[in-house]
Design an enzyme around this catalytic site. Structure first.
Site, PDB file in Angstrom:
ATOM      1  N   ASN A 197       0.867  -1.180   0.000  1.00  0.00           N
ATOM      2  CA  ASN A 197       0.000   0.000   0.000  1.00  0.00           C
ATOM      3  C   ASN A 197       0.901   1.226   0.000  1.00  0.00           C
ATOM      4  O   ASN A 197       1.485   1.577   1.019  1.00  0.00           O
ATOM      5  CB  ASN A 197      -0.890  -0.021   1.247  1.00  0.00           C
ATOM      6  CG  ASN A 197      -1.884   1.129   1.258  1.00  0.00           C
ATOM      7  OD1 ASN A 197      -1.844   2.007   0.395  1.00  0.00           O
ATOM      8  ND2 ASN A 197      -2.765   1.128   2.244  1.00  0.00           N
ATOM      9  N   ARG A 218      -2.429  -2.103  -3.553  1.00  0.00           N
ATOM     10  CA  ARG A 218      -3.698  -1.419  -3.326  1.00  0.00           C
ATOM     11  C   ARG A 218      -3.742  -0.202  -4.254  1.00  0.00           C
ATOM     12  O   ARG A 218      -2.818   0.617  -4.268  1.00  0.00           O
ATOM     13  CB  ARG A 218      -3.777  -0.931  -1.887  1.00  0.00           C
ATOM     14  CG  ARG A 218      -5.018  -0.124  -1.667  1.00  0.00           C
ATOM     15  CD  ARG A 218      -4.987   0.628  -0.377  1.00  0.00           C
ATOM     16  NE  ARG A 218      -6.261   1.281  -0.158  1.00  0.00           N
ATOM     17  CZ  ARG A 218      -6.409   2.380   0.542  1.00  0.00           C
ATOM     18  NH1 ARG A 218      -5.373   2.954   1.104  1.00  0.00           N
ATOM     19  NH2 ARG A 218      -7.593   2.920   0.706  1.00  0.00           N
ATOM     20  N   HIS A 255     -13.210   1.252   0.330  1.00  0.00           N
ATOM     21  CA  HIS A 255     -13.078   0.111   1.250  1.00  0.00           C
ATOM     22  C   HIS A 255     -13.569  -1.182   0.603  1.00  0.00           C
ATOM     23  O   HIS A 255     -13.920  -2.137   1.295  1.00  0.00           O
ATOM     24  CB  HIS A 255     -13.922   0.295   2.536  1.00  0.00           C
ATOM     25  CG  HIS A 255     -13.422   1.337   3.473  1.00  0.00           C
ATOM     26  ND1 HIS A 255     -14.277   2.120   4.218  1.00  0.00           N
ATOM     27  CD2 HIS A 255     -12.171   1.714   3.810  1.00  0.00           C
ATOM     28  CE1 HIS A 255     -13.568   2.942   4.966  1.00  0.00           C
ATOM     29  NE2 HIS A 255     -12.289   2.729   4.743  1.00  0.00           N
ATOM     30  N   HIS A 309     -17.710  -1.460   7.929  1.00  0.00           N
ATOM     31  CA  HIS A 309     -16.276  -1.207   8.147  1.00  0.00           C
ATOM     32  C   HIS A 309     -16.178   0.086   8.961  1.00  0.00           C
ATOM     33  O   HIS A 309     -16.396   1.179   8.454  1.00  0.00           O
ATOM     34  CB  HIS A 309     -15.575  -1.059   6.792  1.00  0.00           C
ATOM     35  CG  HIS A 309     -14.103  -0.788   6.893  1.00  0.00           C
ATOM     36  ND1 HIS A 309     -13.142  -1.692   6.516  1.00  0.00           N
ATOM     37  CD2 HIS A 309     -13.427   0.295   7.340  1.00  0.00           C
ATOM     38  CE1 HIS A 309     -11.951  -1.191   6.721  1.00  0.00           C
ATOM     39  NE2 HIS A 309     -12.083   0.025   7.216  1.00  0.00           N
ATOM     40  N   ARG A 359     -13.886  12.587   9.472  1.00  0.00           N
ATOM     41  CA  ARG A 359     -14.739  13.016   8.348  1.00  0.00           C
ATOM     42  C   ARG A 359     -16.186  13.177   8.820  1.00  0.00           C
ATOM     43  O   ARG A 359     -16.655  12.408   9.665  1.00  0.00           O
ATOM     44  CB  ARG A 359     -14.702  11.993   7.215  1.00  0.00           C
ATOM     45  CG  ARG A 359     -13.367  11.881   6.526  1.00  0.00           C
ATOM     46  CD  ARG A 359     -13.501  11.051   5.247  1.00  0.00           C
ATOM     47  NE  ARG A 359     -12.204  10.712   4.696  1.00  0.00           N
ATOM     48  CZ  ARG A 359     -11.728   9.456   4.648  1.00  0.00           C
ATOM     49  NH1 ARG A 359     -12.443   8.444   5.094  1.00  0.00           N
ATOM     50  NH2 ARG A 359     -10.547   9.229   4.123  1.00  0.00           N
ATOM     51  N   GLY A 368     -11.002  -1.126  12.970  1.00  0.00           N
ATOM     52  CA  GLY A 368     -10.537  -0.750  14.311  1.00  0.00           C
ATOM     53  C   GLY A 368     -11.623  -0.669  15.367  1.00  0.00           C
ATOM     54  O   GLY A 368     -11.523  -1.295  16.428  1.00  0.00           O
ATOM     55  N   GLU A 392      -7.277  -6.700   4.523  1.00  0.00           N
ATOM     56  CA  GLU A 392      -7.155  -6.253   3.133  1.00  0.00           C
ATOM     57  C   GLU A 392      -5.860  -6.766   2.498  1.00  0.00           C
ATOM     58  O   GLU A 392      -5.832  -7.093   1.316  1.00  0.00           O
ATOM     59  CB  GLU A 392      -7.198  -4.719   3.078  1.00  0.00           C
ATOM     60  CG  GLU A 392      -8.602  -4.187   3.363  1.00  0.00           C
ATOM     61  CD  GLU A 392      -8.628  -2.741   3.794  1.00  0.00           C
ATOM     62  OE1 GLU A 392      -8.361  -2.470   4.989  1.00  0.00           O
ATOM     63  OE2 GLU A 392      -8.908  -1.874   2.963  1.00  0.00           O
TER      64      GLU A 392
HETATM   65  P1  AMP Z   1      -8.610   1.463  11.500  1.00  0.00           P
HETATM   66  O1  AMP Z   1      -8.782   2.700  10.659  1.00  0.00           O
HETATM   67  O2  AMP Z   1      -9.425   0.321  11.043  1.00  0.00           O
HETATM   68  O3  AMP Z   1      -7.177   1.133  11.739  1.00  0.00           O
HETATM   69  O4  AMP Z   1      -9.218   1.840  12.935  1.00  0.00           O
HETATM   70  C1  AMP Z   1      -8.558   2.748  13.766  1.00  0.00           C
HETATM   71  C2  AMP Z   1      -9.470   3.153  14.862  1.00  0.00           C
HETATM   72  O5  AMP Z   1      -9.911   2.015  15.599  1.00  0.00           O
HETATM   73  C3  AMP Z   1      -8.789   4.024  15.903  1.00  0.00           C
HETATM   74  O6  AMP Z   1      -8.801   5.351  15.531  1.00  0.00           O
HETATM   75  C4  AMP Z   1      -9.652   3.774  17.117  1.00  0.00           C
HETATM   76  O7  AMP Z   1     -10.686   4.723  17.074  1.00  0.00           O
HETATM   77  C5  AMP Z   1     -10.259   2.413  16.901  1.00  0.00           C
HETATM   78  N1  AMP Z   1      -9.769   1.434  17.898  1.00  0.00           N
HETATM   79  C6  AMP Z   1      -8.684   0.651  17.823  1.00  0.00           C
HETATM   80  N2  AMP Z   1      -8.564  -0.110  18.923  1.00  0.00           N
HETATM   81  C7  AMP Z   1      -9.605   0.192  19.736  1.00  0.00           C
HETATM   82  C8  AMP Z   1     -10.057  -0.243  21.025  1.00  0.00           C
HETATM   83  N3  AMP Z   1      -9.394  -1.161  21.718  1.00  0.00           N
HETATM   84  N4  AMP Z   1     -11.188   0.306  21.514  1.00  0.00           N
HETATM   85  C9  AMP Z   1     -11.849   1.248  20.814  1.00  0.00           C
HETATM   86  N5  AMP Z   1     -11.480   1.693  19.609  1.00  0.00           N
HETATM   87  C10 AMP Z   1     -10.381   1.181  19.068  1.00  0.00           C
END
Ligand code: AMP
Length: 393
Positions: free
Chosen positions: A7, A88, A177, A203, A236, A326, A379
């Site tokens: 990526n 990607r 996504h 997602h 966003r 996340g 991904e």
């Molecule tokens: P991603 O963009 O899929 O990597 O998701 C990132 C987001 O997941 C972070 O900004 C957090 O808001 C959320 N996140 C990650 N771990 C946790 C957790 N243990 N509890 C709550 N939110 C989380």
């Protein structure tokens, strides 16, 4: 076979080296601040992690350093161990409905969509060229964020605006996504042993999108012409009234592009809470009674719940709801808030089952009208699977 899943961003390059078809991660890492001062990289392998500063003047240099390190660290014995590279690519327009083997002609066709994803596509293409140079003769595959969504019908992808906007300027919903939603659909369809499922794939990470899928085909998705649309996200806004831009432009004299930047980077959880874009920080602040954090969580959960309800209607009743990324994989608090807000669909959370993070699991009760699963997304693996499949052809 060893496949690199890549990526490339404008100043970064993320990679995962995967043994296929065993789906084992051999190494992963991130090159940062490429072309900037203070560039460095991190490589994780064998339970170890190295971080090094290095003058990474451009992506080609970063890729050469990566190759040298993979050999020096004995992660591979020679470059010929790498039998495919999957990239990607954010935007494939209406044209690319599945992953493709990359060559000069295809790269030129992909470049046509640079205007639609100016921050991503040129960087993605730069990454491809860097790998083509270092690994000539190795298959390079492009995996598009938009591809999975190309099954949407005009009833879903057209905005009710003057038709010439679409005809002349390609203004339509593309969705993003797609690689993650495709992975979720594949995982849940294989698990439930059905290829006719109606899936609502959520997602929910820093970026977020909800997708309605029927029998493997996307019916609708919440992101739009750009990733700014749909649900509220970390930074966003998601859907808002387009007139706000002109109004704010007149009030503040900030340009449309400055305001759009605020909608992308200063809005969402961060904008409402004033605390952070990270749901962990917002949750902590809410627990301490911070009113704006509480409000941010409430709006966030409602926007997602509303999309789920809308897509349940569009699908004529979903068979399964999947939560990923996340927040979806890790936040039991947000999962509960969302599911409580779709109670009218007969969906019921099992709080005991919901008390975990980061794995595949059913979290609804036996009585729930629609089962809800947490499905960790991957991904990088989806990109490696596509690369392997295309290398067999
Ligand atoms: P991603 O963009 O899929 O990597 O998701 C990132 C987001 O997941 C972070 O900004 C957090 O808001 C959320 N996140 C990650 N771990 C946790 C957790 N243990 N509890 C709550 N939110 C989380």
């Amino acid at each position: 076979m060893k496949i690199l899943s890549v990526n490339a961003g404008s100043s970064s390059l993320k990679f995962t080296l995967i043994e296929m078809p065993a789906q084992e991660v051999i190494a992963s890492g991130l090159f940062e601040k490429i072309g900037l001062e203070g560039s460095f990289y991190t490589i994780k392998y064998n339970g170890e992690k190295i971080t090094k500063e290095s003058e990474l003047t451009d992506h080609a240099v970063a890729v050469k350093v990566l190759m040298d390190e993979l050999v020096n660290l004995n992660i591979i014995s020679s470059l010929s161990d790498i039998e495919g590279v999957g990239h990607r690519i954010v935007h494939g327009g209406q044209e690319f409905s599945s992953s493709v083997v990359l060559n000069e002609e295809i790269l030129n066709r992909i470049s046509k969509y640079n205007d639609l994803a100016p921050l991503h596509n040129p960087a993605n293409i730069m990454g491809v060229r860097a790998f083509m140079e270092v690994l000539p003769g190795v298959i390079q595959v492009g995996v598009f964020d938009t591809a999975f969504h190309t099954t949407m019908a005009a009833t879903e992808y057209l905005y009710p605006v003057p038709y010439e906007w679409y005809e002349k300027y390609q203004v339509r919903k593309y969705g993003f996504h797609g690689t993650s939603h495709r992975f979720i659909n594949k995982t849940i369809s294989e698990y439930l042993k059905r290829d006719d499922l109606k899936v609502i794939s959520c997602h929910i990470g820093n970026g977020g999108s909800i997708t309605a899928i029927d029998s493997g085909k996307v019916v609708d998705t919440s992101m739009g012409f750009t990733p700014l649309a749909g649900i509220m996200m970390g930074t966003r806004s998601g859907d808002i009234d387009a007139s706000i831009l002109e109004f704010m432009n007149k009030q503040t004299s900030a340009s449309i592009s400055e305001l759009t930047n605020e909608l992308n980077k200063k809005s969402g959880l961060l904008g409402i809470s004033g605390v952070s874009s990270d749901s962990r920080d917002v949750e902590a602040a809410a627990e301490e009674g911070n009113e704006r954090a509480i409000l941010a969580q409430e709006i966030y959960a409602r926007k997602i719940a509303n999309y789920i309800a809308m897509y349940n209607n569009l699908l004529g009743g979903a068979d399964v709801i999947c939560l990923t990324a996340g927040v979806g994989e890790n936040s039991k608090t947000m999962r509960k808030m969302i599911i409580d807000r779709i109670a009218s669909l007969g969906v019921e959370l099992d709080e005991e089952k919901n008390d975990f993070r980061g794995e595949f699991r059913l979290i609804s009760t036996d009585n729930s009208k629609i089962p809800v699963y947490v499905v960790p997304t991957n991904e990088e693996l989806m990109i490696a699977i596509d690369t392997m499949e295309l290398s067999d052809k």
